[in-house]
Design an enzyme around this catalytic site. Structure first.
Site, PDB file in Angstrom:
ATOM      1  N   VAL A  37       0.857  -1.183   0.000  1.00 10.67           N
ATOM      2  CA  VAL A  37       0.000   0.000   0.000  1.00 10.67           C
ATOM      3  C   VAL A  37       0.896   1.236   0.000  1.00 10.67           C
ATOM      4  CG1 VAL A  37      -1.772   1.323   1.202  1.00 10.67           C
ATOM      5  CG2 VAL A  37      -1.840  -1.180   1.244  1.00 10.67           C
ATOM      6  N   ALA A  82       3.972   4.460   3.248  1.00 17.16           N
ATOM      7  CA  ALA A  82       3.742   3.202   2.549  1.00 17.16           C
ATOM      8  C   ALA A  82       3.967   2.066   3.527  1.00 17.16           C
ATOM      9  CB  ALA A  82       4.671   3.065   1.340  1.00 17.16           C
ATOM     10  N   LYS A  83       3.457   0.894   3.192  1.00 18.84           N
ATOM     11  CA  LYS A  83       3.629  -0.281   4.038  1.00 18.84           C
ATOM     12  C   LYS A  83       3.366  -1.515   3.175  1.00 18.84           C
ATOM     13  CE  LYS A  83       4.355  -1.149   8.540  1.00 18.84           C
ATOM     14  NZ  LYS A  83       5.337  -0.475   9.397  1.00 18.84           N
ATOM     15  N   ALA A  84       4.001  -2.618   3.546  1.00 19.61           N
ATOM     16  CA  ALA A  84       3.761  -3.863   2.823  1.00 19.61           C
ATOM     17  C   ALA A  84       3.553  -4.990   3.819  1.00 19.61           C
ATOM     18  CB  ALA A  84       4.923  -4.187   1.895  1.00 19.61           C
TER      19      ALA A  84
END
Length: 388
Positions: A37, A82-84
């Site tokens: 994201v 952001a992040k995953a």
């Protein structure tokens, strides 16, 4: 097709701030399923940790990506949120294969739009695997020191910053950290490092918790013993420690203590728990540990809550340093990193608490206002807004 728990229609997650991009990936051979994201890049490219766990979901990762948007802006560092996340068991023997599959699946986004970092379930060795898989030193940060990375775990950058922020907040409240009782929920990388630094600053650690239980001693736990036990027993430290009392999970938040540090996971302090707490200061070491209802209760009870994206930004500061050093032949200076974390987090803590006092609002709302103003201004300057 049914919707698994923890997922959502990506379009329903979007508002005026983001996410700008949601990428879901999968790999049949390994069983890996993952999501990236990218929330908001108005102030810089997307940056945030990657987590791995069997229950990771899109909604969870989107929430954390938004936290990163505010964290970078509140710290006044020029990256975007952001992040995953990877839905996979980090204890599996196939972890490396799943991680490599995830990295390959995002080769169009990494590192141009997102650089992987470390979060729950991933280690420094995993960051090295991502770099190797994509053949690019810029693909991930958090690699082992021997490969030129910032030694996050060794330095305990996030926990160190939590302790520095706690000290700055305590000073503003007229609370002397020397002798102050501190309870820490979660004794992982963040909680243990925060405990170490708080102890160095004179605090007495009276309670800690892990997934295996809670330790409590009103006279103070033997921190040196706890840290030594954690090194080989992990969460089992609470079973191996000699002394203190064993409490029920969650009671570490409500024991008599001037300062409570929730450093385990999100959504651990609801309104009911908040009403039972005895602290003067809550320092959010984990992301999103406190509900909105709990924060409002704390405001009325005159209990100060230092928000996560202010208190635990030490990791972000170190990550920013690591981002700049990805292609350098020289290692970043660890002492300079810790000094920078201390300076920045103490300044930000004072700024947010002063703004909260001026506006007669919660520190969380004051920090959000500051972060939103910075992101909004960047979006406007880049022509991303109409009618705002």
């Amino acid at each position: 097709m049914s919707t698994p728990p923890g997922t959502a229609d990506a379009l329903d997650l979007m508002d005026e701030w983001g996410p700008e991009k949601v990428v879901c990936v999968s790999d049949t051979r390994t069983g890996m399923r993952g999501v990236l994201v990218v929330d908001n890049t108005a102030r810089g490219p997307g940056k945030g940790g990657t987590r791995m766990g069997p229950g990771v979901g899109v909604t969870e990762v989107a929430r954390l990506a938004r936290v990163m948007t505010w964290k970078w802006a509140a710290a006044d560092l020029f990256f975007g949120g952001a992040k995953a996340g990877i839905r996979f068991d980090p204890a599996s023997a196939d972890k490396e294969a799943a991680l490599r599959a995830f990295a390959r699946s995002l080769r169009n986004e990494v590192p141009r739009e997102y650089v992987l970092g470390l979060d729950m379930g991933l280690t420094e060795a995993d960051a090295a695997i991502v770099q190797d898989e994509l053949g690019d030193r810029g693909a991930a940060v958090g690699t082992p020191h021997v490969l030129g990375g910032v030694p996050y775990d060794e330095l305990g950058v996030t926990g160190f910053g939590v302790a520095e922020a706690a000290d700055a907040a305590a000073q503003r409240l007229g609370l002397d950290l020397g002798g102050a009782r501190v309870s820490i929920q979660g004794f992982g990388a963040v909680g243990a490092a925060a405990a170490r630094r708080l102890h160095e600053l004179g605090a007495t650690i009276v309670a800690i918790s892990t997934r295996d239980g809670v330790l409590y001693d009103p006279a103070g736990l033997d921190l040196a013993s706890l840290l030594a036990l954690r090194a080989h027993a992990g969460d089992g430290v609470v079973s191996h420690y000699v002394g203190g009392s064993r409490l029920v999970a969650g009671e570490e938040l409500t024991v008599p203590a001037e300062i409570v540090v929730p450093a385990a996971t999100q959504d651990t302090i609801d309104l009911e728990t908040a009403k039972a707490m005895k602290a003067r200061l809550v320092v959010e070491g984990a992301n999103l540990p406190t509900s909105a209802e709990a924060r409002e209760y704390f405001r009325g009870a005159r209990i100060t809550v230092l928000p996560d994206f202010i208190a635990n930004a030490g990791g972000a500061v170190a990550a920013a340093t690591a981002m700049d050093a990805r292609y350098s032949a020289f290692r970043p200076d660890p002492e300079a990193i810790l000094s920078g974390i201390s300076t920045l987090l103490r300044r930000n803590t004072a700024e947010v608490l002063e703004a909260a006092d001026r506006g007669d609002t919660t520190p969380h709302q004051a920090a959000m206002t500051l972060a939103r103003e910075r992101v909004h201004k960047a979006m406007r300057l880049k022509g991303r807004l109409t009618g705002w």
